[in-house]
Design a protein around this motif. Structure first.
Motif, PDB file in Angstrom:
ATOM      1  N   LYS A 123       0.840  -1.193   0.000  1.00  0.00           N
ATOM      2  CA  LYS A 123       0.000   0.000   0.000  1.00  0.00           C
ATOM      3  C   LYS A 123       0.881   1.250   0.000  1.00  0.00           C
ATOM      4  O   LYS A 123       2.035   1.197   0.427  1.00  0.00           O
ATOM      5  CB  LYS A 123      -0.922   0.005   1.228  1.00  0.00           C
ATOM      6  N   PRO A 124       0.355   2.368  -0.500  1.00  0.00           N
ATOM      7  CA  PRO A 124       1.142   3.605  -0.512  1.00  0.00           C
ATOM      8  C   PRO A 124       1.635   3.968   0.883  1.00  0.00           C
ATOM      9  O   PRO A 124       0.881   3.898   1.858  1.00  0.00           O
ATOM     10  CB  PRO A 124       0.152   4.652  -1.047  1.00  0.00           C
ATOM     11  N   ASP A 125       2.923   4.350   0.959  1.00  0.00           N
ATOM     12  CA  ASP A 125       3.555   4.766   2.228  1.00  0.00           C
ATOM     13  C   ASP A 125       3.547   3.656   3.278  1.00  0.00           C
ATOM     14  O   ASP A 125       3.613   3.930   4.480  1.00  0.00           O
ATOM     15  CB  ASP A 125       2.871   6.014   2.799  1.00  0.00           C
ATOM     16  N   ALA A 126       3.475   2.406   2.823  1.00  0.00           N
ATOM     17  CA  ALA A 126       3.499   1.287   3.772  1.00  0.00           C
ATOM     18  C   ALA A 126       4.911   1.089   4.312  1.00  0.00           C
ATOM     19  O   ALA A 126       5.894   1.250   3.594  1.00  0.00           O
ATOM     20  CB  ALA A 126       3.020   0.015   3.085  1.00  0.00           C
ATOM     21  N   GLU A 127       4.988   0.735   5.601  1.00  0.00           N
ATOM     22  CA  GLU A 127       6.266   0.451   6.250  1.00  0.00           C
ATOM     23  C   GLU A 127       6.233  -0.995   6.738  1.00  0.00           C
ATOM     24  O   GLU A 127       5.856  -1.275   7.866  1.00  0.00           O
ATOM     25  CB  GLU A 127       6.503   1.423   7.410  1.00  0.00           C
ATOM     26  N   LEU A 128       6.616  -1.870   5.843  1.00  0.00           N
ATOM     27  CA  LEU A 128       6.551  -3.292   6.147  1.00  0.00           C
ATOM     28  C   LEU A 128       7.683  -3.681   7.109  1.00  0.00           C
ATOM     29  O   LEU A 128       8.845  -3.315   6.900  1.00  0.00           O
ATOM     30  CB  LEU A 128       6.663  -4.111   4.864  1.00  0.00           C
ATOM     31  N   ASN A 129       7.330  -4.406   8.168  1.00  0.00           N
ATOM     32  CA  ASN A 129       8.314  -4.902   9.123  1.00  0.00           C
ATOM     33  C   ASN A 129       8.893  -6.207   8.572  1.00  0.00           C
ATOM     34  O   ASN A 129       8.303  -7.279   8.742  1.00  0.00           O
ATOM     35  CB  ASN A 129       7.667  -5.123  10.494  1.00  0.00           C
ATOM     36  N   TYR A 130      10.045  -6.119   7.901  1.00  0.00           N
ATOM     37  CA  TYR A 130      10.601  -7.271   7.202  1.00  0.00           C
ATOM     38  C   TYR A 130      11.040  -8.373   8.165  1.00  0.00           C
ATOM     39  O   TYR A 130      10.918  -9.563   7.845  1.00  0.00           O
ATOM     40  CB  TYR A 130      11.774  -6.827   6.315  1.00  0.00           C
ATOM     41  N   ASP A 131      11.543  -8.014   9.326  1.00  0.00           N
ATOM     42  CA  ASP A 131      11.966  -9.033  10.296  1.00  0.00           C
ATOM     43  C   ASP A 131      10.774  -9.839  10.781  1.00  0.00           C
ATOM     44  O   ASP A 131      10.826 -11.078  10.882  1.00  0.00           O
ATOM     45  CB  ASP A 131      12.664  -8.358  11.481  1.00  0.00           C
ATOM     46  N   GLU A 132       9.682  -9.132  11.063  1.00  0.00           N
ATOM     47  CA  GLU A 132       8.475  -9.813  11.536  1.00  0.00           C
ATOM     48  C   GLU A 132       7.886 -10.707  10.453  1.00  0.00           C
ATOM     49  O   GLU A 132       7.460 -11.837  10.718  1.00  0.00           O
ATOM     50  CB  GLU A 132       7.452  -8.776  11.999  1.00  0.00           C
ATOM     51  N   VAL A 133       7.858 -10.192   9.209  1.00  0.00           N
ATOM     52  CA  VAL A 133       7.312 -10.974   8.095  1.00  0.00           C
ATOM     53  C   VAL A 133       8.181 -12.203   7.834  1.00  0.00           C
ATOM     54  O   VAL A 133       7.673 -13.299   7.550  1.00  0.00           O
ATOM     55  CB  VAL A 133       7.207 -10.103   6.823  1.00  0.00           C
ATOM     56  N   THR A 134       9.490 -12.022   7.945  1.00  0.00           N
ATOM     57  CA  THR A 134      10.401 -13.164   7.737  1.00  0.00           C
ATOM     58  C   THR A 134      10.150 -14.262   8.756  1.00  0.00           C
ATOM     59  O   THR A 134      10.094 -15.461   8.410  1.00  0.00           O
ATOM     60  CB  THR A 134      11.863 -12.699   7.831  1.00  0.00           C
ATOM     61  N   ARG A 135       9.962 -13.868  10.013  1.00  0.00           N
ATOM     62  CA  ARG A 135       9.670 -14.860  11.059  1.00  0.00           C
ATOM     63  C   ARG A 135       8.331 -15.553  10.795  1.00  0.00           C
ATOM     64  O   ARG A 135       8.188 -16.765  10.976  1.00  0.00           O
ATOM     65  CB  ARG A 135       9.669 -14.194  12.427  1.00  0.00           C
ATOM     66  N   GLY A 136       7.348 -14.761  10.347  1.00  0.00           N
ATOM     67  CA  GLY A 136       6.035 -15.339  10.044  1.00  0.00           C
ATOM     68  C   GLY A 136       6.089 -16.315   8.896  1.00  0.00           C
ATOM     69  O   GLY A 136       5.438 -17.376   8.924  1.00  0.00           O
ATOM     70  N   LEU A 137       6.883 -15.996   7.868  1.00  0.00           N
ATOM     71  CA  LEU A 137       7.020 -16.892   6.719  1.00  0.00           C
ATOM     72  C   LEU A 137       7.688 -18.198   7.126  1.00  0.00           C
ATOM     73  O   LEU A 137       7.311 -19.278   6.642  1.00  0.00           O
ATOM     74  CB  LEU A 137       7.842 -16.212   5.618  1.00  0.00           C
TER      75      LEU A 137
END
Length: 304
Positions: free
Chosen positions: A135-149
């Motif tokens: 989404k526009p101006d989204a700040e994805l937490n890559y560490d959290e997403v990596t752990r979730g994946l």
């Protein structure tokens, strides 16, 4: 005396018969050609960097390594099962606008430039790629997403484009700064050329200027005559520079598009950029006129 083409009045100082006038037509045309080309480079780099930020910073790629069976063969069913689990997990993220799995043909096209046409890419164990739009101006937490994946699938990983893209942007910014320094250099050198050309013309016409002073002419009157002459030089030199620069810009732009690289395609000039390029003769007119007027006023004040 010579009649002024703009006002119809007769001009006591015939600056167009000076050798400096022809010299300035040639020199200013070259300056304007360089100015327009470098200006186009600056705007193209800006457009390219903005395109990178828009298309790449707003997307990430999730990679799923195919699951192998005991015989080291790809287990399509288990791979598809993990793909669906990862898709469901990604879709639930609040920062994600959309996600889709790329088909095998698209993945093969992406790999072809790296592996070449002689390699049978379809026979390779290619990973499953998920194209994730943020989404526009989204700040994805890559560490959290990596752990979730990792919890959903051990074969899944997320590719963050920000690291290498930031390096590209820094490189583009360096190129832009170099181009801006060249642009500034052209402006400064052009100013010096107008200054010394005007001073030379003043020396050639000094007898006429002294007579004009005796009969009551003001410095402003003399400066305006020089300003009109240099306005004409600036405008027509700007036209010549523009006519020479535009074909070069168009050819380079077409070559960039023909490379097929998405990174370079983003460097295309916008309508606003072309508008700025097309009005550069007016900038040249105002700049030459103003610089010449200032030079005459400053020089005559020192003579008093």
């Amino acid at each position: 005396m010579k009649s002024d083409l703009v006002t119809g009045r007769r001009s006591e100082i015939n600056t167009e018969e000076d050798d400096t006038s022809a010299f300035m037509y040639v020199l200013t045309s070259i300056y304007m050609y360089l100015f327009i080309v470098v200006l186009a480079i600056v705007m193209a780099i800006n457009a390219m960097a903005d395109n990178w930020k828009k298309d790449i910073m707003g997307a990430v790629t999730v990679q799923i390594i195919p699951v192998e069976d005991e015989n080291k063969h790809i287990d399509k069913e288990k791979t598809l099962e993990q793909q669906n689990k990862v898709l469901q997990y990604i879709e639930k993220l609040s920062d994600v606008a959309s996600v889709k799995a790329l088909d095998s043909q698209t993945v093969e096209k992406l790999m072809t430039p790296w592996l070449g046409n002689k390699v049978d890419i379809s026979s390779l164990p290619l990973p499953v790629l998920l194209d994730v739009k943020l989404k526009p101006d989204a700040e994805l937490n890559y560490d959290e997403v990596t752990r979730g994946l990792r919890q959903v699938s051990e074969n899944a990983s997320i590719d963050n484009h920000r690291l290498w893209l930031n390096r590209l942007i820094k490189f583009a910014t360096s190129l832009k700064n170099i181009a801006l320094s060249v642009l500034l250099m052209v402006i400064v050198i052009c100013a010096f050329s107008i200054y010394y050309s005007t001073r030379t013309s003043l020396g050639i016409n000094m007898n006429t200027i002294e007579i004009l002073h005796i009969i009551g002419a003001k410095d402003d009157y003399i400066a305006r005559q020089y300003a009109k002459n240099f306005a004409k030089i600036g405008f027509f030199s700007g036209i010549i520079g523009l006519l020479a620069a535009v074909p070069c810009i168009v050819l380079v732009g077409k070559y960039g598009v023909s490379t097929g690289s998405g990174l370079i395609k983003g460097a295309q000039l916008s309508t606003l950029a072309w508008s700025l390029i097309m009005i550069t003769p007016l900038f040249s007119l105002v700049y030459a006129m103003g610089m010449s007027y200032w030079t005459v006023r400053r020089s005559l004040e020192k003579m008093i």
